[in-house]
Structure formats: C-alpha cells, structure tokens
Design an enzyme around this catalytic site. Sequence first.
Site, PDB file in Angstrom:
ATOM      1  N   HIS A  81       3.641   2.660  12.542  1.00  0.00           N
ATOM      2  CA  HIS A  81       2.615   4.046  12.954  1.00  0.00           C
ATOM      3  C   HIS A  81       3.049   5.013  13.839  1.00  0.00           C
ATOM      4  O   HIS A  81       2.243   5.493  14.736  1.00  0.00           O
ATOM      5  CB  HIS A  81       1.405   3.349  13.433  1.00  0.00           C
TER       6      HIS A  81
ATOM      7  N   ASP B 104       3.735  -6.177   3.080  1.00  0.00           N
ATOM      8  CA  ASP B 104       3.409  -5.032   4.176  1.00  0.00           C
ATOM      9  C   ASP B 104       3.722  -5.620   5.445  1.00  0.00           C
ATOM     10  O   ASP B 104       2.768  -5.391   6.674  1.00  0.00           O
ATOM     11  CB  ASP B 104       1.887  -5.081   4.086  1.00  0.00           C
TER      12      ASP B 104
ATOM     13  N   GLU C   9      -4.933   1.343   2.588  1.00  0.00           N
ATOM     14  CA  GLU C   9      -5.046   0.362   3.613  1.00  0.00           C
ATOM     15  C   GLU C   9      -5.075   0.673   4.919  1.00  0.00           C
ATOM     16  O   GLU C   9      -5.813   0.125   5.603  1.00  0.00           O
ATOM     17  CB  GLU C   9      -3.656  -0.499   3.225  1.00  0.00           C
ATOM     18  N   GLU C  10      -4.540   1.887   5.283  1.00  0.00           N
ATOM     19  CA  GLU C  10      -4.355   2.123   6.756  1.00  0.00           C
ATOM     20  C   GLU C  10      -5.686   2.059   7.318  1.00  0.00           C
ATOM     21  O   GLU C  10      -5.903   1.943   8.673  1.00  0.00           O
ATOM     22  CB  GLU C  10      -3.453   3.436   6.903  1.00  0.00           C
TER      23      GLU C  10
ATOM     24  N   ASP D  52       6.291   0.932   6.683  1.00  0.00           N
ATOM     25  CA  ASP D  52       5.021   0.632   6.465  1.00  0.00           C
ATOM     26  C   ASP D  52       4.444   1.841   5.514  1.00  0.00           C
ATOM     27  O   ASP D  52       3.947   2.870   6.091  1.00  0.00           O
ATOM     28  CB  ASP D  52       4.417   0.604   7.955  1.00  0.00           C
TER      29      ASP D  52
ATOM     30  N   HIS E 112       0.830  -1.060  -0.213  1.00  0.00           N
ATOM     31  CA  HIS E 112      -0.038   0.037   0.105  1.00  0.00           C
ATOM     32  C   HIS E 112       0.885   1.166   0.131  1.00  0.00           C
ATOM     33  O   HIS E 112       1.719   1.248   0.613  1.00  0.00           O
ATOM     34  CB  HIS E 112      -1.038   0.071   1.032  1.00  0.00           C
TER      35      HIS E 112
END
Length: 545
Positions: A473, A367, A339-340, A305, A293
């Site tokens: 994140h 991912d 995606e998140e 990520d 993503h």
Amino acid sequence: MKRFAAFVTGVSLLAGQAGMAQMGAPGERQASLPASSGPLAAKYKSDADKIIAAAMSDNDGYAALAYLTDHVGKRLSGSTQLNTAVAWGAELMKKAGLENVQVQPVMVPRWVRGEESATITYKGEAGTIVKPLHMLGLGMSVGTPKKGITAPAVFVHDFAELDKLPDSEVKGRIVVFNPGWHGYGVGSMYRVGGPSRAAARGAAAVLVRSATGLAMQTPHTGTLRYDEKQAKIPAAAISVEDAMLIERLAKEGPVTVHLAMEAHMEPDVKAGNVMGEIVGSEHPEQVVVLGGHIDSWDVGQGAQDDGGGIISAFEAVSLLHKLGLKPKRTIRVVFWVNEENGDAGGIAYRKWIGDRIGDQVAAIESDMGVEKPLGIGYGGFFFAGPRRAKSPASGAAAAPALPTAEDFDVKSLPQDAQQSFATLQDIASLLVPIGADTVLPGGGGSDIGPTTADGVPALAPRTVGEHYFDWHHTEADTFDKVDEDAFKKNTALLYGAVVCAGRHGWAPRGGEVERARVGGIGDAGTAAVLWGSRFLCVPENNRVE
C-alpha cells in the site's frame, strides 16, 4: 455433512484469527508442518519434477507482470487505469487460448484522493518546530473543509488509552494512534476502525501510524470502515518516524496538527471480474477457481499487491494449455476487482455462482505477495477474509494472534483434519526443489471469502513475507520489488495446485456432487484438491488412470 462441518470448524479456528503468516507478530514463528514423503510422493515425483521445471523455465508470466505494472500502473477501483487493466487482462487470457473468457460486470466505488497534506507545529522552551508529515489519506476517507483542520493533537497508543481519556481531551482534537508494530492484524485494526472510535469521542480527525515494521519515512495507505452510527471524520496514515516524533513531542508539550484533504466519493463506476477457463474433460461442471485481485491502491504500481498474485495464477493455468494438458475438472482463473476498498468483485462472483456452489471443488487465492514461497496454507477464511481487521471492543488493544509453531498441535484437530494435513505433508515433499514443502494452517482471502463461507475449501500460497509489509500500500510497491526466481516458484506452486485439483478433486457420489463429500480429505478424492495427489496430466486425447 457433519464430518465436513467438523473439518471446516477445526481448520477455521486456526485460520480465522489474525490472518495469514505474514500478519503475525514480528519474530513469531508460524505454525507449520514439514513435508513427509509417502506413497503419493513416490508415485508422482517424476511428474512433479517436470511440472516444476516447466514453470521455472517460463518467462511469459514475468513479462506480463512487467507490462501490467509499468504500462498500466496503479489501478484504483473506479479509475480509468483499472478498466484499462480489465480489458488488458481479458485480452491476455484470450491470447493464451483460455476458454469462456469474459468480464463479469461489477459496479465499484470511486473514491478520489485529491491533494492532501499534514503539518505539525510544536512550541516549547527549546523553540518552535514546524514539520510537514509524510502522509497518505486512508481509502474511503472523507475530506477536510477547504481550509483544512487545525487542532491540537492527542496522542494514544491504543483504544484502551483513548477510552480512558475524558471527553474534554478528545473533542475537537486530532487523535494520533501509534500501536507500534505487532503484525498487520493489529496495525490494520487501528487503520480500519480507529476513525470511528475516535469520532465517537468527538475527535475532529485521525492520524494513524502506518501498518508496517519498516521505518523509512514511507506512509502506507489502506481502507477504513466507517461506523454509520458515528460522524465521518478525515483520516490519514503517517510514517512510522512521524508517529514516533509526535509521541516524543507530545510528552514535552502541546502539538498542533494542520490536516488538509480533498478526498471525496464520486458515483460508482462499472468495472468487472476477468475470467477465463480450461474446461474439464470429464466433469466440466466442477470448478477449481484461483486468482487474486486486479485492483490496487492509487500509489505505487500494485506489483506485489496484487499484480504478482494474479499473473502467477494466470500463468499457472496458461502453462496447462501450453503443455497440451487437459484437466478432468474445469480450471477457472479470475482477476477480481475492488478487493482493496469494498470486496464488490468477490461478492458479485459468489452471486454469479448461485446455486452451483456445490460444484465448486476448491478456491485458491494469491494475495500476500510473491516472495519466496514456503508452501500452501489450507483452511477456511470466512466472509470477511484475512485482510479485513475488525475494530475491537472498547479497551482492547490487540487482535488475537495466530497459532505459533509452539502451540499448534495437529493432534488436537478432528480426525478428518489430521488426515488432511498428513496427506498434504506427503504431497508437499514433491515441492522440495522449490523450497515450498511446508503445510500451514490457514488459507483463503478476501476475494474468495464469500465463496468459501459456504463450505468451499480454501487454499493460499504462503511465502516468507520478509518484505511484503515494507512495500504494501505504498509508492514502493513497484515491479523492481518482484524477484523473478521467487515469482516463478510461486507459479510452480500454483501450477501444482491447479493440476492436482483439476485432475482429481472430489469424485461425484450417487450421480451428484455434494459439498459434504469432503468426508475427510485423507481419502483419495480430497487429497487431490489440495495439491498433487495426481500431478500426472495427459494430452487432451489420451487417458491415464
């Protein structure tokens, strides 16, 4: 079809538990099978060595990742930066010489964080403590009133403790969850479902310990999912240290939290999945798709990520073109969006495939970061994908665990699945030079979830995962965290997967491609879909059979 169903069922039982290897409990050895050299490895070792050498000597992919992270940066869905990244990605594919480059339109949500802060106040016999918290609002959270929310904190470790409290001790308060660190599957469960569970009891807001095992005063954001039957309350992640501090203080006396968040939703924004191909020379209608993503959270640079995932996948396909190799089947690389916090890209891609689903040979998603690769995970994650934790039933404190090395027994699988893993062990021995010579149960991801839910075989690179959830994140997910050698090894692993799937895959039977053709991936066709039963690729105008 029965054999296919048995195979998918067997593998999905292993894959669909808590998530990938990196999502397991700390210190837990993941289930894996070692390489076992056989006839396939003997036949294709020379070709595999050439492919690995090409990937390890290539510098273009790492340079592209540096540009994406440093010059485009964070790429939250709905943001200008995401659409800048989408346009850049399409241009990258065109310059690499990929065919049929396009941006598939996808509407994505626009969640805006705004200003945010949290502070605790404790008044006890030893004096008063006033401390700002290290916090990040959870993605898709609502905001607080302009003046914020000031309310007593109620500390709980898990849902079971919350359920035992009388309503009077929860209503109007701010619930603080600290489930500890038992792997990402458990940690994200409280982030995703905790706000609505607390709202059902009348809570005013939620703070949740960040889903990480590293205590460095770094909060980790991530999406939540509101239960539409409950009130939407503000929610934020706090650092490990702050969660533990609140726990200690709450044992001594009342703790008050002041939470202020400007978070809000704005109208959806048009973005798009970026796609490019190398069209197959013999079976162009049959497709092997791989990617990750392109969106990220609005903190850090989205390097691990999932910038590393999409660029290693892109470079694996680009290397085919650079070396003048032509696959029999179409190789498609995709940078999915959203995606998140929504999965809109993966859902739109599946709709776009439509009734051509029977022509999808395999789906590969990267991912879980690009640390040192261990090997490949194989199996079927269904629609929700490995990263989407579900809120457990009332009283439950933990998600099911992945099978460990001690309790995984390949002999307990259906015969077809056993043959699949045996074939993979043979092929995995070709990847000894890069240390990626293990076969692990479980593969797939959120973006390919809607596609693999309809029976398309799912694969995913698997890494050591030593630090992924330290950076995940957070503001710390930056380019400097991507080791160049490890990145190239991930590219080499994906390159091998692409080459073998594109060269052979499953052969059509009776003039048509049928999804039931898995039939036992130990037979000659399916072996190639997984990794290199045919590492040998040839120049466009030649044929080697």
